[in-house]
Design a protein around this motif. Structure first.
Motif, PDB file in Angstrom:
ATOM      1  N   ALA B 225       0.973  -1.121  -0.095  1.00 18.08           N
ATOM      2  CA  ALA B 225      -0.048  -0.053   0.134  1.00 18.08           C
ATOM      3  C   ALA B 225       0.768   1.388   0.062  1.00 18.08           C
ATOM      4  N   VAL B 226       1.787   1.198   0.962  1.00 18.40           N
ATOM      5  CA  VAL B 226       2.737   2.358   0.959  1.00 18.40           C
ATOM      6  C   VAL B 226       3.534   2.680  -0.365  1.00 18.40           C
ATOM      7  N   PHE B 227       3.984   1.625  -0.785  1.00 17.05           N
ATOM      8  CA  PHE B 227       4.636   1.758  -2.281  1.00 17.05           C
ATOM      9  C   PHE B 227       3.887   2.400  -3.196  1.00 17.05           C
ATOM     10  N   THR B 261      14.673   2.741   1.548  1.00 16.92           N
ATOM     11  CA  THR B 261      14.971   3.699   2.377  1.00 16.92           C
ATOM     12  C   THR B 261      14.363   4.036   3.718  1.00 16.92           C
ATOM     13  N   PRO B 262      14.809   4.666   4.693  1.00 20.80           N
ATOM     14  CA  PRO B 262      14.542   5.148   5.905  1.00 20.80           C
ATOM     15  C   PRO B 262      13.100   5.828   5.623  1.00 20.80           C
ATOM     16  N   GLU B 263      12.862   6.734   4.924  1.00 19.26           N
ATOM     17  CA  GLU B 263      11.438   7.270   4.642  1.00 19.26           C
ATOM     18  C   GLU B 263      10.406   6.301   4.433  1.00 19.26           C
ATOM     19  N   PHE B 264      10.689   5.405   3.596  1.00 17.65           N
ATOM     20  CA  PHE B 264       9.540   4.106   3.371  1.00 17.65           C
ATOM     21  C   PHE B 264       9.322   3.233   4.700  1.00 17.65           C
ATOM     22  N   LEU B 267       7.137   5.516   6.979  1.00 24.20           N
ATOM     23  CA  LEU B 267       5.734   5.522   6.490  1.00 24.20           C
ATOM     24  C   LEU B 267       4.926   4.348   6.940  1.00 24.20           C
ATOM     25  N   VAL B 268       5.687   2.949   6.683  1.00 21.48           N
ATOM     26  CA  VAL B 268       5.213   1.727   6.921  1.00 21.48           C
ATOM     27  C   VAL B 268       4.949   1.585   8.284  1.00 21.48           C
ATOM     28  N   ALA B 269       5.889   2.096   9.276  1.00 14.80           N
ATOM     29  CA  ALA B 269       5.745   2.114  10.699  1.00 14.80           C
ATOM     30  C   ALA B 269       4.436   3.180  10.895  1.00 14.80           C
ATOM     31  N   ASN B 273       1.209   1.707  12.968  1.00 10.75           N
ATOM     32  CA  ASN B 273       0.870   2.265  14.303  1.00 10.75           C
ATOM     33  C   ASN B 273      -0.304   2.708  14.347  1.00 10.75           C
ATOM     34  N   SER B 274      -0.977   3.213  13.285  1.00  8.31           N
ATOM     35  CA  SER B 274      -2.495   3.877  13.287  1.00  8.31           C
ATOM     36  C   SER B 274      -3.537   2.577  13.498  1.00  8.31           C
TER      37      SER B 274
END
Lengths: 282, 278, 297
Positions: B225-227, B261-264, B267-269, B273-274
């Protein structure tokens, strides 16, 4: 829609259709009654047939029509039953052997396929000629007709066991006997019963047909005699309905036995994420 | 129901179909609830409870959540395969039903649902046959679509001769063949292995780039989903409701390398967490 | 009655068995294994043939007679049966033709009517399912009970005994094949892949489109499932209804008549004919199925 309500409406539809069939029969019977001199030979009213069942008039000096039918039904159905059980046992054993031994499977498989294509019932007269015994012939024909649907279905049941389940058995080092007892035989039971359901009505048909070949006793003999007007025609009509009812019942009997033999297949599926509903006594 | 119908018919009568304001969302989900009647005596199951959501034109939006959160129900309600118990959905100023009847939806299910008696080409052709597209156009479009999903050389094959990933590509080509405005995808890659899935994810982004459709994508895979998405809508179960909407600020065009990447990762985290109480 | 369980029987089995057969000659086997698979194929072919030949030898040498306690009069030697077939070829062909006409005409009408019933049931499921439940009960009624009724009902149809007997026999076959086809047609028209109806709905397809582009093609394999039951069934029904027919013609009737006359060798010739007819029709069916369902799973 809720499953219960759907089932009810299906049942209602079935009931209406049965009524419709009765109506069509009665319309036909009325028509025949107006145009024929002996309408009961062609299409009697249903109530006339029911009436003949309860009639106390002696047909052959000592028995009423229904008594004749019942007595002969006993002879025919007993032979059909013996043949059926014999055929079921042979069919199961053959399937077991075929699954155990590749050679047996290779030899028997093509013949099992061919026997499906050839008209066994047409061979009934010759079986009688070879065995010279009407009882043996009934049993043999009923057994042949039972054995191959049972054998092919049971074999398919053995083959349908998923490979993972077999591998699991191998991993826990189960013996061949245990594998059959705990896995293969229980899994092929539904298939075995599919075979029985196909062949039960066929065994009955076969037994009646063999009756007609010789003048001994049995439903088939009475059916031919009644058609030749050697006795009241209502014997024929009673046999028609009796054989239909027994044929249908034999199928249902197999379903009932199947439910007793493999109750897990009929239990209702419990969904994990639904709150459990326990059947508590009221 | 009848109220919606009349109002939209008026809109249609009033000249060229609704012209969308650039700021107006393409799909408006307003306070939608969906309840299923339970078995006799049991309480009804609430699949969706008061869900509101705006989807912009050309947006790639994902619905994520565990099973039972109603993500598929929401997609099906937008697709007019399911009626809301309350609330309303407006698509381009019309009802979902009108949009469906105008054949503006393309839909892809988890199961590719190919017609196994038709070749790949004839499968892609099916929706156009139903739409009454002339034969010449159909042939050209099929070729175009198969090239788009990279299956041009497999047109004469039957579905069972293809791998799972290829079958799903055929499903996508078929959905795109009628040039839908909105592509609805219900866990389209969840039955595929990880490698095939990543490849198809990349390809889907390329296709989206070329065609500029609005895509509503249902998945239970957070990383996927994030990708893919511009925004990830997080749904929570019992009853199904929106618990968060996460903006995916990653640059485009995206390649698989972005996953390292750390940004990715962040965002996954954030999406993970939500989730409430799962 | 549960419709599904009432009609599943032999068909799914033959499909499964066909699948197991394919495993033997797996075309994707690595080249190194090829030789072993060739040996497998050879024995698959050889074993049953050897078995068959062995039985024939036992039969011809009369060992079989000793086992069964039969004599060469009721169980004639294979050579003799073949001679009889050769000697009586025109007559046997005439009777085979009569039986084939009954079986095939009944099969054609019965299957068409059955498919129509299946369509009606699929279009009006509320009443259709109940109707099919009743129809499937017909399945269990012995042919022997049906044949004489139809004989009586068709008495007035024609002055010619051959014609009216023919009609009665065809009706028996029609009834039986209709039952099998109707239930399978209904299943084929309604047991669709998951989501395929949703997909059609998302295309805003018309009902007729869903019917002709989805339901009808979906029913084709089920049609063959029905035929696998009803093709051998039609031959059996034809033979048995000949027993009861007024006019003496047909392979089944000849088996019986010759036994009454104690001409057992001739009766065996007709039995062999009946078997060959059954095998031939089934082979034609399998060939048709193979070519029509090519490309399907």
């Amino acid at each position: 829609m809720e499953p219960n309500r759907k089932q009810d409406s299906n049942r209602l539809a079935t009931f209406v259709w049965v009524l419709a069939l009765i109506l069509i029969w009665e319309l036909g019977a009325t028509l025949v009654a107006q145009t024929k001199r002996t309408p009961e030979n062609v299409l009697p009213h249903l109530y006339q047939i029911v009436e003949s069942v309860f009639s106390t008039k002696l047909v052959n000096g000592s028995q009423t029509a229904f008594q004749i039918v019942l007595a002969n039904a006993g002879i025919t159905l007993a032979r059909a039953g013996i043949g059926f059980m014999l055929g079921a046992a042979i069919g199961f054993l053959l399937a077991l052997l075929m699954n155990l031994m590749k050679t047996v499977e290779k030899i028997a498989f093509p013949y099992l396929m061919i026997i499906q294509m050839i008209p066994i019932l047409g061979m009934a007269p010759i079986v009688l000629a070879v065995t010279k015994d009407i009882d043996k012939s009934r049993v043999i024909i009923a057994a042949i007709l039972t054995f191959y649907p049972v054998a092919t279905n049971t074999l398919a049941g053995f083959k349908a066991v998923p490979g993972e389940k077999l591998e699991l058995m191998h991993v826990i080092a189960a013996s061949k006997f245990e594998i059959y007892r705990k896995l293969l035989i229980p899994s092929c039971i539904p298939y075995f019963f599919t075979g029985l359901k196909v062949s039960a009505p066929m065994a009955i048909t076969a037994s009646i047909l063999v009756d007609t070949l010789q003048g001994g006793g049995g439903l088939g003999t009475m059916l031919s005699q009644s058609l030749k007007h050697a006795m009241t025609i209502y014997v024929f009509w009673q046999i028609v309905f009796l054989s239909a009812i027994v044929g249908i019942l034999s199928y249902h009997l197999m379903s009932v036995i199947e439910k007793l033999a493999a109750p897990h297949r009929w239990a209702r599926k419990v969904k994990l994420d639904e709150p459990a509903q326990l059947d508590e006594p009221a | 129901m009848s109220v919606f119908k009349r109002s939209s018919r008026d809109a249609m009568a009033g000249g060229p179909a609704v012209v969308l304001d650039a700021n107006e969302p393409e799909i408006k989900v307003e306070h939608v609830s969906v309840r299923f009647d339970g078995k006799k005596g049991a309480a009804p199951v609430v699949a969706l409870q008061d869900v509101s959501l705006d989807i912009r034109q050309g947006e790639f939006i994902s619905l994520v959540g565990p099973s039972g959160c109603g993500k598929t129900t929401l997609l099906r309600t937008i697709a007019d395969l399911q009626q809301p118990s309350s609330g309303r959905i407006t698509v381009r100023g019309q009802t979902p039903r009108e949009i469906r009847l105008q054949k503006k939806y393309g839909i892809v299910f988890q199961n590719p649902v190919l017609y196994d008696w038709r070749t790949v080409r004839r499968n892609v052709c099916m929706p156009m046959e139903l739409k009454g597209v002339p034969k010449k156009t159909r042939t050209a479009t099929v070729t175009e679509m198969l090239e788009l999903v990279g299956l041009y050389h497999f047109g004469k094959k039957y579905p069972h001769e293809l791998s799972g990933g290829m079958q799903q590509r055929v499903g996508i080509a078929r959905a795109l063949a009628i040039k839908p405005e909105i592509l609805l995808m219900d866990e389209p890659f969840s039955a595929l292995d990880e490698f095939t899935k990543e490849k198809l994810n990349e390809d889907l982004l390329k296709i989206w780039n070329k065609t500029n459709k609005t895509i509503l994508f249902v998945t239970h895979n957070i990383s996927e989903a994030v990708f893919l998405s511009d925004r990830v809508v997080v749904l929570s179960p019992h009853p199904g409701r929106v618990s968060a909407i996460v903006d995916i600020t990653l640059p485009r065009p995206r390649g698989l390398a972005i996953k390292n990447t750390p940004e990715f990762g962040a965002l996954v985290a954030k999406v993970r967490n939500s989730f409430e109480g799962v | 009655m549960n419709l599904r369980s009432s009609m599943n029987p032999p068909e799914e089995i033959s499909v499964r068995i066909a699948a197991t057969q394919q495993d033997v000659s797996n075309p994707e086997a690595p080249a190194a294994d090829r030789r072993r698979f060739d040996a497998e194929n050879l024995t698959t072919l050889l074993y049953p043939i050897v078995f068959g030949v062995l039985i024939l030898i036992l039969w011809q040498t009369q060992v079989l007679h000793r086992i069964l306690g039969a004599d060469t009069f009721t169980l004639p030697l294979p050579g003799r049966i073949l001679t009889i077939i050769a000697d009586n070829a025109p007559e046997i062909l005439m009777n085979a033709r009569a039986t084939a006409i009954v079986a095939l005409t009944g099969l054609l009408f019965g299957s068409m009517l059955g498919y129509l019933l299946g369509v009606i049931a699929a279009v009006f499921p509320k009443w259709g399912i109940g109707g099919l439940t009743v129809v499937s009960a017909f399945n269990a009624i012995p042919i022997i009970a049906v044949a004489p009724i139809l004989n009586n009902l068709t008495k007035d149809f024609s002055r010619d005994a051959d014609t009216r007997s023919m009609l009665a026999k065809i009706l028996v076959v029609t009834l039986m094949t209709m039952v099998v086809m109707s239930i399978n047609a209904y299943r084929g028209l309604t047991e669709l892949k998951p989501y395929s109806e949703d997909l059609m709905k998302s295309y805003a397809a018309r009902r007729t489109d869903v019917f002709f582009k989805l339901r009808v093609p979906n029913s084709v394999p089920f049609l063959f499932t029905a035929l696998r039951v009803s093709v051998p069934g039609s031959v059996i029904c034809a033979l048995v209804s000949e027993y009861f027919a007024e006019y003496i013609v047909g392979v089944g009737r000849q088996i019986r008549e010759n036994i009454v006359l104690a001409q057992y060798a001739t009766a065996w010739a007709y039995i062999l004919t009946a078997c060959l007819m059954g095998i031939l029709l089934y082979a034609i069916l399998l060939a048709a199925e193979g070519s029509l369902l090519k490309g399907r799973r």
